[in-house]
Design a protein around this motif. Structure first.
Motif, PDB file in Angstrom:
ATOM      1  N   SER A 409       0.680  -1.273   0.160  1.00 36.59           N
ATOM      2  CA  SER A 409       0.126  -0.103   0.046  1.00 36.59           C
ATOM      3  C   SER A 409       0.701   1.542  -0.040  1.00 36.59           C
ATOM      4  O   SER A 409       0.243   2.397  -0.526  1.00 36.59           O
ATOM      5  N   ARG A 410       1.952   1.186   0.559  1.00 33.06           N
ATOM      6  CA  ARG A 410       3.172   2.740   0.837  1.00 33.06           C
ATOM      7  C   ARG A 410       2.406   2.798   1.341  1.00 33.06           C
ATOM      8  O   ARG A 410       2.560   4.384   1.084  1.00 33.06           O
ATOM      9  N   ARG A 411       1.198   3.461   2.518  1.00 28.77           N
ATOM     10  CA  ARG A 411       0.874   4.154   2.719  1.00 28.77           C
ATOM     11  C   ARG A 411       1.906   4.870   3.853  1.00 28.77           C
ATOM     12  O   ARG A 411       2.994   4.232   4.073  1.00 28.77           O
ATOM     13  N   PRO A 412       1.817   6.789   4.163  1.00 34.02           N
ATOM     14  CA  PRO A 412       2.897   7.238   5.021  1.00 34.02           C
ATOM     15  C   PRO A 412       3.221   6.564   5.994  1.00 34.02           C
ATOM     16  O   PRO A 412       2.389   5.844   7.155  1.00 34.02           O
ATOM     17  N   GLY A 413       4.250   6.021   6.466  1.00 35.06           N
ATOM     18  CA  GLY A 413       5.135   5.777   7.188  1.00 35.06           C
ATOM     19  C   GLY A 413       5.384   3.828   7.058  1.00 35.06           C
ATOM     20  O   GLY A 413       6.162   3.302   7.682  1.00 35.06           O
ATOM     21  N   THR A 414       5.569   3.216   5.762  1.00 37.10           N
ATOM     22  CA  THR A 414       5.340   2.311   5.264  1.00 37.10           C
ATOM     23  C   THR A 414       7.258   2.513   5.343  1.00 37.10           C
ATOM     24  O   THR A 414       7.565   3.623   4.283  1.00 37.10           O
ATOM     25  N   GLY A 415       8.559   1.378   6.121  1.00 39.80           N
ATOM     26  CA  GLY A 415       9.748   1.360   5.700  1.00 39.80           C
ATOM     27  C   GLY A 415       9.657   2.406   6.727  1.00 39.80           C
ATOM     28  O   GLY A 415      11.608   2.032   6.845  1.00 39.80           O
ATOM     29  N   ARG A 416       9.557   3.314   7.777  1.00 41.08           N
ATOM     30  CA  ARG A 416      10.065   3.958   8.336  1.00 41.08           C
ATOM     31  C   ARG A 416      10.142   3.969   9.889  1.00 41.08           C
ATOM     32  O   ARG A 416       9.680   2.670  10.112  1.00 41.08           O
ATOM     33  N   LEU A 417      12.168   3.863  10.716  1.00 43.42           N
ATOM     34  CA  LEU A 417      11.293   3.270  11.791  1.00 43.42           C
ATOM     35  C   LEU A 417      10.095   3.744  12.454  1.00 43.42           C
ATOM     36  O   LEU A 417       9.621   5.159  12.972  1.00 43.42           O
ATOM     37  N   PHE A 418      10.029   2.879  13.448  1.00 39.72           N
ATOM     38  CA  PHE A 418       8.469   3.131  14.273  1.00 39.72           C
ATOM     39  C   PHE A 418       9.439   3.886  15.448  1.00 39.72           C
ATOM     40  O   PHE A 418      10.384   3.330  16.200  1.00 39.72           O
ATOM     41  N   PRO A 419       8.657   4.907  15.870  1.00 43.05           N
ATOM     42  CA  PRO A 419       8.965   5.715  17.764  1.00 43.05           C
ATOM     43  C   PRO A 419       9.059   5.046  18.403  1.00 43.05           C
ATOM     44  O   PRO A 419       8.172   3.475  18.709  1.00 43.05           O
ATOM     45  N   GLN A 420       8.993   4.870  20.023  1.00 44.68           N
ATOM     46  CA  GLN A 420       9.414   4.143  21.333  1.00 44.68           C
ATOM     47  C   GLN A 420       8.855   5.636  22.194  1.00 44.68           C
ATOM     48  O   GLN A 420       9.672   5.963  22.948  1.00 44.68           O
ATOM     49  N   PRO A 421       7.710   5.727  22.640  1.00 40.40           N
ATOM     50  CA  PRO A 421       7.156   6.154  23.161  1.00 40.40           C
ATOM     51  C   PRO A 421       7.995   5.897  24.800  1.00 40.40           C
ATOM     52  O   PRO A 421       7.856   4.667  24.989  1.00 40.40           O
ATOM     53  N   TYR A 422       7.625   6.728  25.884  1.00 38.30           N
ATOM     54  CA  TYR A 422       7.638   6.230  27.281  1.00 38.30           C
ATOM     55  C   TYR A 422       6.422   5.859  27.478  1.00 38.30           C
ATOM     56  O   TYR A 422       5.432   6.197  27.506  1.00 38.30           O
ATOM     57  N   ALA A 423       6.279   4.236  28.006  1.00 36.68           N
ATOM     58  CA  ALA A 423       5.089   3.762  27.808  1.00 36.68           C
ATOM     59  C   ALA A 423       4.305   3.767  29.039  1.00 36.68           C
ATOM     60  O   ALA A 423       4.999   3.361  30.323  1.00 36.68           O
ATOM     61  N   MET A 424       3.154   3.641  29.337  1.00 39.12           N
ATOM     62  CA  MET A 424       2.644   3.167  30.654  1.00 39.12           C
ATOM     63  C   MET A 424       1.468   2.529  31.103  1.00 39.12           C
ATOM     64  O   MET A 424       0.649   2.235  31.193  1.00 39.12           O
ATOM     65  N   ALA A 425       2.142   1.213  31.673  1.00 38.65           N
ATOM     66  CA  ALA A 425       0.827   0.038  31.695  1.00 38.65           C
ATOM     67  C   ALA A 425       0.595  -0.575  33.099  1.00 38.65           C
ATOM     68  O   ALA A 425       1.381   0.013  34.428  1.00 38.65           O
ATOM     69  N   ALA A 426      -0.537  -1.191  33.231  1.00 44.05           N
ATOM     70  CA  ALA A 426      -0.866  -2.009  34.660  1.00 44.05           C
ATOM     71  C   ALA A 426       0.790  -2.095  35.231  1.00 44.05           C
ATOM     72  O   ALA A 426       0.941  -3.341  34.708  1.00 44.05           O
TER      73      ALA A 426
END
Length: 550
Positions: A409-426
């Protein structure tokens, strides 16, 4: 000499090891760690026994530090790393033309985006970390003198420093044996010349601490046509200069201390620093034509060489091994057909070539030798930024993946590095990879209108047999089923990235590159279906996620 390796390999028997890594420099040591973490029986061979005690590579970026953090080695290398912030470009008359800097906080991957480092201790830390994986064996002080491929593996002829010899068989080989790679010749691999050939001398100093304030505070590129030069602020008291050599200058002569100090006399003298290294190089732009020859894969300087502008040489080599190792893991685990390994060169070759062309273009501008052309360049660069020196980021010139195992599909974001947020889970919080581990992941922003619990359950069911973990960025409005990992983010990094891509979800590969993005539940299901079809030739399955490094 360690016990002699088998001198023959009867048909039908397993090979001695699953992967042999030839070369134990930064790329090879990273490969060994990644293979060890994956539980792959690995042999590392290097003709030297110790880490080279002089600095060579000096720049590192957040993509690579993320991989080191996934391995659990980031803390060990942290003392040898420092932020690589501003680099200033000065014109032919000494005027400031522009600045190269970092993207601002919150950082997209959770780490300082660009860093400088001192190579010997960082490389030693990587080697030491590789030793703690039970499946990784080391044969240092040993060189490969011959190679023969057969239907089920590769046989390497080895010779140690004492003259002892032996053979080892491996399912696959990763050749990280440097710019003068002997394995390239053994398999007949050839390099394409991208037409860059310049002589420079690289000088590293350990500056007396009380003299550091006399040097420029920021790294700099002096775009002077009579002799272009670069100054880099390294960690602690480490400072580097890269200075172009002129026609008629003998490279070996220019390494002599008296010539080195003459080149540096506008900045510093021998009474204020210790000469650590002076080495003359011809900077080239070379890329392998075939990154794979049978069961042998090339990585790092064995696969490509590039000018040092932007400091991406070592980073590129580490991207190489990060790319190939997760694919080898899938193949060796029987989760993918060996044809998956063809995507290694399909992805890495164009990425390296595109970045090299950008680096060459930057170098042609900054290293202009014609005085009149240099003055026109200075005027143009300032005019383009309205007369005020612009600041651009190094990350803006790193290309995405444009081919290989990516959504059509080559939608925007394809092939790019995915970000890494500071995540808060249980009960857990930290950077995303540390909280949830790595591997194949689909991350969905369930705060967007229209998401329902049954849609998340359907996605989780579709993802499960593909080995894909589903993560939900949630504010609690939509009930997240138990099979989906819910989290919040602290700084809006992920939400901002998804908004830039006009997406509500992303499917991420084990190397943190985005397979594809989607905007709704139906599109997420379609993305998983596309992945299943794309991998049909690879045994219809994907390697599952790994847990976060201890």
């Amino acid at each position: 000499m360690q016990p002699e390796l088998s001198t023959s390999h009867p048909p039908g028997l397993p090979n001695d090891v699953q992967v042999a890594v030839v070369g134990f420099g930064p790329a090879g040591a990273l490969a060994a760690n990644l293979l060890g973490q994956a539980g792959i029986h690995t042999l590392c061979v290097d003709r030297t026994s110790e880490v080279y005690d002089k600095p060579r590579a000096i720049a590192l970026d957040h993509e690579i530090l993320r991989v080191l953090d996934n391995l659990g080695v980031a803390e060990a290398v942290a003392p040898y790393i420092a932020p690589f912030d501003l680099s200033e470009h000065f014109g032919s008359q000494g005027e400031l033309l522009r600045r190269i800097g970092m993207v601002g906080t919150p950082y997209p991957l959770g780490y300082t985006p660009t860093m400088v480092f001192t190579q010997p201790p960082l490389e030693a830390a990587l080697r030491d970390h590789a030793r703690h994986w039970s499946g990784v064996e080391l044969r240092l002080g040993t060189q490969v003198t011959g190679l023969m491929q057969h239907e089920s593996g590769v046989m390497l002829q080895l010779c140690d420093a004492a003259g002892g010899s032996g053979r080892v068989t491996a399912d696959y080989v990763i050749a990280c044996d440097g710019a003068s790679s002997s394995l390239r010749g053994m398999v007949g691999a050839t390099l394409d010349d991208l037409e860059f050939d310049e002589p420079w001398v690289v000088i590293d100093l350990k500056v007396d601490p009380d003299k550091l304030d006399t040097l420029p505070a920021n790294s700099a590129h002096y775009c002077e046509p009579d002799r272009p030069s670069v100054y880099i602020v390294g960690p602690g008291n480490h400072r580097r200069w890269e200075i172009m050599l002129l026609d008629g200058e003998d490279p070996r002569e220019m390494e002599r201390p008296e010539r080195v100090w003459h080149l540096l006399n506008r900045w510093i003298g021998p009474q204020d620093a210790t000469l650590w290294r002076a080495a003359s190089y011809r900077f080239h732009a070379l890329v392998l034509r075939d990154w794979r020859r049978g069961r042998v894969f090339f990585a790092g300087d064995a696969a490509h060489q590039q000018p040092p502008i932007l400091g991406q040489g070592m980073c590129q080599g580490m991207r190489d091994v990060t790319n190939i190792v997760w694919k080898l893991q899938a193949v060796l685990a029987g989760q993918a057909d060996p044809s998956l390994l063809d995507t290694y060169g399909e992805e890495r070759s164009p990425h390296v070539r595109e970045l090299i062309e950008q680096i060459k273009g930057i170098g042609a501008v900054l290293c202009e030798r014609d005085p009149e052309a240099a003055r026109r360049r200075d005027a143009r660069l300032l005019a383009e930024s309205g007369g005020v020196p612009a600041t651009i980021t190094r990350q803006s010139v790193i290309p995405p993946l444009r081919a290989g195992l990516l959504s059509s599909s080559r939608r925007p974001g394809t092939g790019r590095l995915f970000p890494q947020p500071y995540a808060m889970a249980a009960g857990r919080e930290g950077l995303l990879d540390a909280v949830f581990g790595t591997g194949w992941r689909m991350v969905i922003d369930t705060r967007a209108p229209g998401w329902r619990p049954e849609q998340l359950s359907a996605l989780s069911d579709a993802a499960q047999d593909l080995g894909v973990t589903v993560l939900a960025l949630s504010d609690g409005t939509v009930a997240v089923p138990p099979a989906v990992e819910a989290f919040r983010e602290r700084d809006g990094v992920l939400a901002g990235w998804l908004a830039e891509q006009d997406a509500g979800a992303a499917l991420i590969r084990p190397d943190h590159y985005v397979f594809g993005t989607a905007d709704a539940a139906a599109a997420c299901l379609a993305l998983l279906a596309e992945l299943r079809l794309a991998l049909h030739a690879y045994a219809g399955s994907i390697p599952g996620r790994t847990t976060a490094a201890a």
